[in-house]
Design an enzyme around this catalytic site. Structure first.
Site, PDB file in Angstrom:
ATOM      1  N   TYR A 209       9.452  -2.772  24.770  1.00  0.00           N
ATOM      2  CA  TYR A 209       9.092  -1.423  25.196  1.00  0.00           C
ATOM      3  C   TYR A 209      10.311  -0.522  25.084  1.00  0.00           C
ATOM      4  CZ  TYR A 209       7.127   2.467  27.813  1.00  0.00           C
ATOM      5  OH  TYR A 209       6.658   3.716  28.182  1.00  0.00           O
ATOM      6  N   LYS A 210      10.108   0.691  24.575  1.00  0.00           N
ATOM      7  CA  LYS A 210      11.168   1.674  24.373  1.00  0.00           C
ATOM      8  C   LYS A 210      10.928   2.831  25.326  1.00  0.00           C
ATOM      9  CE  LYS A 210      13.259   4.494  20.691  1.00  0.00           C
ATOM     10  NZ  LYS A 210      13.035   5.048  19.340  1.00  0.00           N
ATOM     11  N   ALA A 211      11.869   3.044  26.252  1.00  0.00           N
ATOM     12  CA  ALA A 211      11.666   3.999  27.331  1.00  0.00           C
ATOM     13  C   ALA A 211      12.650   5.149  27.282  1.00  0.00           C
ATOM     14  CB  ALA A 211      11.801   3.286  28.686  1.00  0.00           C
TER      15      ALA A 211
END
Length: 311
Positions: A209-211
């Site tokens: 996941y890229k936040a």
């Protein structure tokens, strides 16, 4: 410069090419188990950056040339490299420009020529299996998250992306960017929205996941670490931070704060190469400016990041 062939379903790779084994996040990680990856998948946003730097609107060949220069100069120092199929994926893959894991962007962006990305969908012309045979180990989808009437539709898009990646044997990198609903900007709590988006989207169990960095990275490091710890509690999979919205000089501290709080590194573009856009000698400027920044960030990742397989 001629644009390279793209990876599309109407042009499948030949049956003589063998399918590589199913990848793991090790192919995107440094030996430490953290991620120091470069994002080079900007499209109209990059054209806007060139316009701001040069005062003119550049053509597609200029965008492709810049992306390939970043791949050649910064790519060898990155654990992973993200690029879009419109402007360079085919050439980067064919020439083996980057030794780290190659990621193909599969998002179709709804964006005015002079505006931000407002919405996305999956680009159905990209054949993930063909991209995998060409060398991609992962695919990335940007998902604009808003608490509006399209929230469920976007969640279904994200779920379809994760499923398609699994079927094609590539890792899924899901990027959630929280934005306010038009007309309700004053009531928007950015940090809370980033957490809510992460809980919802990372709950679909993408490979990574890229936040967004909470508070835009514009806070003392210990305060950022507190917000990142709250974000970490919402994410059940390995995660990294992006650099959009964070001042370039603030990004190293933001990465350190996120990694201290459970992140496994970063997948960033602007914080590494944005001030090289429009340079007369792009390759030289990348070597003297961007590569040292990337190496500094990689050192932070190695020191503070949670190894992806420790989650």
């Amino acid at each position: 410069m001629t644009r390279p062939d793209t990876i599309r379903s109407e042009h499948p790779l030949t049956s003589q090419e063998t399918t590589p084994p199913t990848p793991t996040l090790d192919l995107l990680a440094r030996p430490s188990g953290g991620f120091a990856m470069v994002a080079m998948d900007q499209r109209e946003s990059l054209r806007q950056m060139f316009a701001a730097a040069t005062g003119r609107r550049v053509d597609d060949d200029t965008l492709t040339g810049f992306k390939l220069a970043v791949a050649r100069e910064a790519g060898p120092h990155a654990s992973g490299f993200l690029i879009d199929q419109e402007y360079g994926f085919g050439q980067v893959a064919a020439e083996g420009m980057v030794p780290g894991g190659l990621i193909i962007a599969v998002d179709s962006l709804r964006q005015a020529p002079d505006g931000p990305v407002e919405d996305t969908s999956i680009d159905g012309t990209i054949d993930l299996a063909a991209a995998r045979r060409a060398g991609a180990v992962a695919a990335k989808l940007l998902l604009i998250w808003r608490d509006d009437e399209h929230r469920q539709r976007r969640l279904e898009t994200a779920a379809a992306f994760v499923r398609r990646c699994a079927e094609a044997g590539v890792l899924s990198v899901l990027e959630g960017v929280a934005k306010p609903v038009q007309g309700r900007e004053a009531e928007f709590d950015g940090s809370a929205a980033i957490r809510e988006a992460a809980a919802e989207l990372a709950g679909l169990r993408p490979g990574l996941y890229k936040a967004q960095v909470p508070l835009g990275g514009a806070a003392p490091e210990d305060r950022l670490a507190e917000e990142c710890a709250r974000l970490d509690e919402a994410i059940p999979v390995p995660w990294v931070v992006l650099s959009q919205g964070v001042e370039r000089d603030d990004f190293p501290a933001a990465v350190r704060a996120a990694c201290r709080s459970g992140a496994s590194g970063m997948l960033a573009g602007r914080a590494i190469w944005s001030d090289v856009v429009g340079s007369e000698d792009t390759a030289a400027e990348l070597r003297t400016r961007s590569v040292p920044r990337l190496l500094r960030l990689a050192s932070i990742v190695d020191t503070y990041a949670r190894p992806w397989n420790a989650r």
